[in-house]
Write a protein that holds these residues in place. Structure first.
Motif, PDB file in Angstrom:
ATOM      1  N   ASP A  27       0.827  -1.211   0.000  1.00 19.32           N
ATOM      2  CA  ASP A  27       0.000   0.000   0.000  1.00 19.32           C
ATOM      3  C   ASP A  27       0.861   1.261   0.000  1.00 19.32           C
ATOM      4  OD1 ASP A  27      -2.265  -1.607   0.021  1.00 19.32           O
ATOM      5  OD2 ASP A  27      -2.606  -1.367   2.179  1.00 19.32           O
ATOM      6  N   ARG A  28       1.906   1.255   0.815  1.00 15.00           N
ATOM      7  CA  ARG A  28       2.774   2.442   0.898  1.00 15.00           C
ATOM      8  C   ARG A  28       3.506   2.678  -0.414  1.00 15.00           C
ATOM      9  NH1 ARG A  28       3.479   7.339   1.757  1.00 15.00           N
ATOM     10  NH2 ARG A  28       5.558   7.964   2.353  1.00 15.00           N
ATOM     11  N   GLU A  31       1.106   4.081  -2.911  1.00 17.25           N
ATOM     12  CA  GLU A  31       0.840   5.494  -2.619  1.00 17.25           C
ATOM     13  C   GLU A  31       1.986   6.372  -3.120  1.00 17.25           C
ATOM     14  OE1 GLU A  31       0.184   5.789   1.587  1.00 17.25           O
ATOM     15  OE2 GLU A  31      -1.634   4.575   1.501  1.00 17.25           O
ATOM     16  N   ASP A  34       1.805   6.586  -6.868  1.00 13.30           N
ATOM     17  CA  ASP A  34       0.678   7.402  -7.313  1.00 13.30           C
ATOM     18  C   ASP A  34       1.017   8.875  -7.319  1.00 13.30           C
ATOM     19  OD1 ASP A  34      -1.931   7.865  -8.192  1.00 13.30           O
ATOM     20  OD2 ASP A  34      -2.700   8.035  -6.153  1.00 13.30           O
ATOM     21  N   ASP A  35       1.799   9.313  -6.378  1.00 12.92           N
ATOM     22  CA  ASP A  35       2.093  10.738  -6.209  1.00 12.92           C
ATOM     23  C   ASP A  35       3.496  11.116  -6.685  1.00 12.92           C
ATOM     24  OD1 ASP A  35       1.343  13.300  -5.441  1.00 12.92           O
ATOM     25  OD2 ASP A  35       2.242  13.073  -3.465  1.00 12.92           O
TER      26      ASP A  35
END
Length: 110
Positions: A27-28, A31, A34-35
């Motif tokens: 998940d990290r 994330e 994604d950014d």
């Protein structure tokens, strides 16, 4: 009564099969990808997320976790011809995608 389960191919992984620590790592990393505005770092993060999930993808490959409403645990290649884009990314790298099986069973829109 027969119960049908989702059969994973070599380009898919089951998020639920990851232990808690690996789910958090996955998940990290997703994330961060994604950014991330740097394409080289983004691609490295895609490789890292795939490795955490136990997938082997080529450099330049992409993965996504199915984003449909059925809470499907599939991690897959969003460029698969049967995958479905629910929503394009809005200022980020990762849009919302459905895995091929969910796209076939219950296609969603944004």
């Amino acid at each position: 009564m027969a119960v049908m389960t989702h059969a994973y191919n070599q380009a898919e992984a089951d998020y639920r099969s990851l232990n808690q620590a690996d789910q958090e790592r996955f998940d990290r990393v997703m994330e961060l990808a994604d950014d991330n505005r740097d394409n080289g770092e983004y691609l490295a993060l895609m490789l890292a997320a795939a490795a955490i999930a136990g997938l082997r993808i080529p450099y330049g490959g992409h993965i996504r976790k199915c984003a449909c409403s059925c809470w499907c645990p599939v991690i897959f290649d969003p460029e698969h011809p049967d995958a479905h884009v629910i929503e394009e990314s809005d200022g980020f790298n990762l849009g919302r995608h459905q895995c091929p099986t969910c796209a076939d069973r219950h296609r969603e829109t944004a």
